[in-house]
Write an enzyme that holds these catalytic residues in place. Structure first.
Site, PDB file in Angstrom:
ATOM      1  N   SER A 137      31.630  23.276  67.751  1.00 32.50           N
ATOM      2  CA  SER A 137      31.313  22.110  66.927  1.00 32.50           C
ATOM      3  C   SER A 137      31.140  20.866  67.786  1.00 32.50           C
ATOM      4  O   SER A 137      30.246  20.052  67.539  1.00 32.50           O
ATOM      5  CB  SER A 137      32.422  21.882  65.894  1.00 32.50           C
ATOM      6  OG  SER A 137      32.464  22.931  64.977  1.00 32.50           O
TER       7      SER A 137
ATOM      8  N   LYS B  53      43.463  13.243  63.275  1.00 30.66           N
ATOM      9  CA  LYS B  53      42.132  13.244  63.878  1.00 30.66           C
ATOM     10  C   LYS B  53      41.135  12.534  62.978  1.00 30.66           C
ATOM     11  O   LYS B  53      41.312  12.455  61.780  1.00 30.66           O
ATOM     12  CB  LYS B  53      41.661  14.680  64.112  1.00 30.66           C
ATOM     13  CG  LYS B  53      42.465  15.411  65.156  1.00 30.66           C
ATOM     14  CD  LYS B  53      41.863  16.771  65.418  1.00 30.66           C
ATOM     15  CE  LYS B  53      42.638  17.491  66.505  1.00 30.66           C
ATOM     16  NZ  LYS B  53      42.038  18.795  66.806  1.00 30.66           N
TER      17      LYS B  53
ATOM     18  N   HIS C 201      30.720  30.138  63.748  1.00 31.58           N
ATOM     19  CA  HIS C 201      31.655  30.249  62.623  1.00 31.58           C
ATOM     20  C   HIS C 201      31.110  31.221  61.576  1.00 31.58           C
ATOM     21  O   HIS C 201      31.831  32.095  61.077  1.00 31.58           O
ATOM     22  CB  HIS C 201      31.868  28.896  61.929  1.00 31.58           C
ATOM     23  CG  HIS C 201      32.595  27.887  62.725  1.00 31.58           C
ATOM     24  ND1 HIS C 201      32.139  26.590  62.853  1.00 31.58           N
ATOM     25  CD2 HIS C 201      33.763  27.949  63.409  1.00 31.58           C
ATOM     26  CE1 HIS C 201      32.988  25.904  63.595  1.00 31.58           C
ATOM     27  NE2 HIS C 201      33.985  26.709  63.956  1.00 31.58           N
TER      28      HIS C 201
ATOM     29  N   ARG D 115      35.451  33.220  71.653  1.00 30.14           N
ATOM     30  CA  ARG D 115      34.155  33.111  72.317  1.00 30.14           C
ATOM     31  C   ARG D 115      34.259  33.493  73.784  1.00 30.14           C
ATOM     32  O   ARG D 115      33.363  34.102  74.334  1.00 30.14           O
ATOM     33  CB  ARG D 115      33.620  31.674  72.218  1.00 30.14           C
ATOM     34  CG  ARG D 115      33.342  31.221  70.815  1.00 30.14           C
ATOM     35  CD  ARG D 115      33.044  29.735  70.764  1.00 30.14           C
ATOM     36  NE  ARG D 115      34.220  29.004  71.234  1.00 30.14           N
ATOM     37  CZ  ARG D 115      34.202  27.786  71.752  1.00 30.14           C
ATOM     38  NH1 ARG D 115      33.080  27.142  71.886  1.00 30.14           N
ATOM     39  NH2 ARG D 115      35.328  27.208  72.146  1.00 30.14           N
TER      40      ARG D 115
END
Length: 172
Positions: free
Chosen positions: A127, A40, A16, A89
């Protein structure tokens, strides 16, 4: 040019930070938008995620950290942004992000999405991987900054164990 870099940042990773710092050199203004999603259960509360980001980005003048909830298209319109920035990514990230970009564009036709590929050395970091490795007491020094590593270990271990883990990792 004002861009929004949205995400949950639960926790913020070196990947990040790579995208944010590179974006800060490319754009006039970067808004790091921390998603608050009631659907969430994040490991870190919104306030703590914001604090971590602000601590890590305090010295970059054209980066601001904010919280948002709801539709990204609505937030984009509210902030009068020029583009949404998404980090990539892997090739599979592109497919997912392309679909989100198309959805956001259908919700707000003026919404443009730009993609920035992370440096190769960060391409495996997420993460969720950082949370999982930390939960087993693994070395997370290559995944998150030291200040985040300490907070992450504290979610799973007592202070004496955290201090021992911090002695074993290499801070970047």
């Amino acid at each position: 040019m004002r861009v929004i870099f949205p995400g949950s940042f639960d926790p913020v990773t070196l990947g990040h930070l790579n995208i944010i710092k590179r974006a800060a050199s490319l754009f006039d203004e970067v808004i790091v938008a921390v998603l608050e999603n009631n659907q969430k259960q994040p490991l870190f509360p919104t306030e703590e995620r914001i604090e971590m980001l602000e601590e890590l980005l305090y010295d970059i003048d054209n980066v601001e950290v904010e919280v948002f909830s709801g539709l990204l298209a609505d937030y984009y319109r509210l902030k009068d942004a020029d583009a949404v920035l998404r980090g990539l990514r892997t090739p599979s990230d592109y497919e997912y992000e392309r679909q989100l970009a198309a959805l956001n564009h259908s919700l707000y036709p003026g919404l443009e999405t730009l993609f920035l590929v992370t440096e190769t050395r960060y391409s495996f970091i997420s993460s969720s991987y950082a949370r999982e490795v930390a939960s087993y007491g693994g070395n997370i020094s290559g995944l998150v900054p030291c200040s985040v590593a300490r907070k992450l270990y504290r979610k799973f271990f007592s202070d004496p164990v955290v201090e021992e883990k911090m002695k074993q990792i290499q801070c970047l």
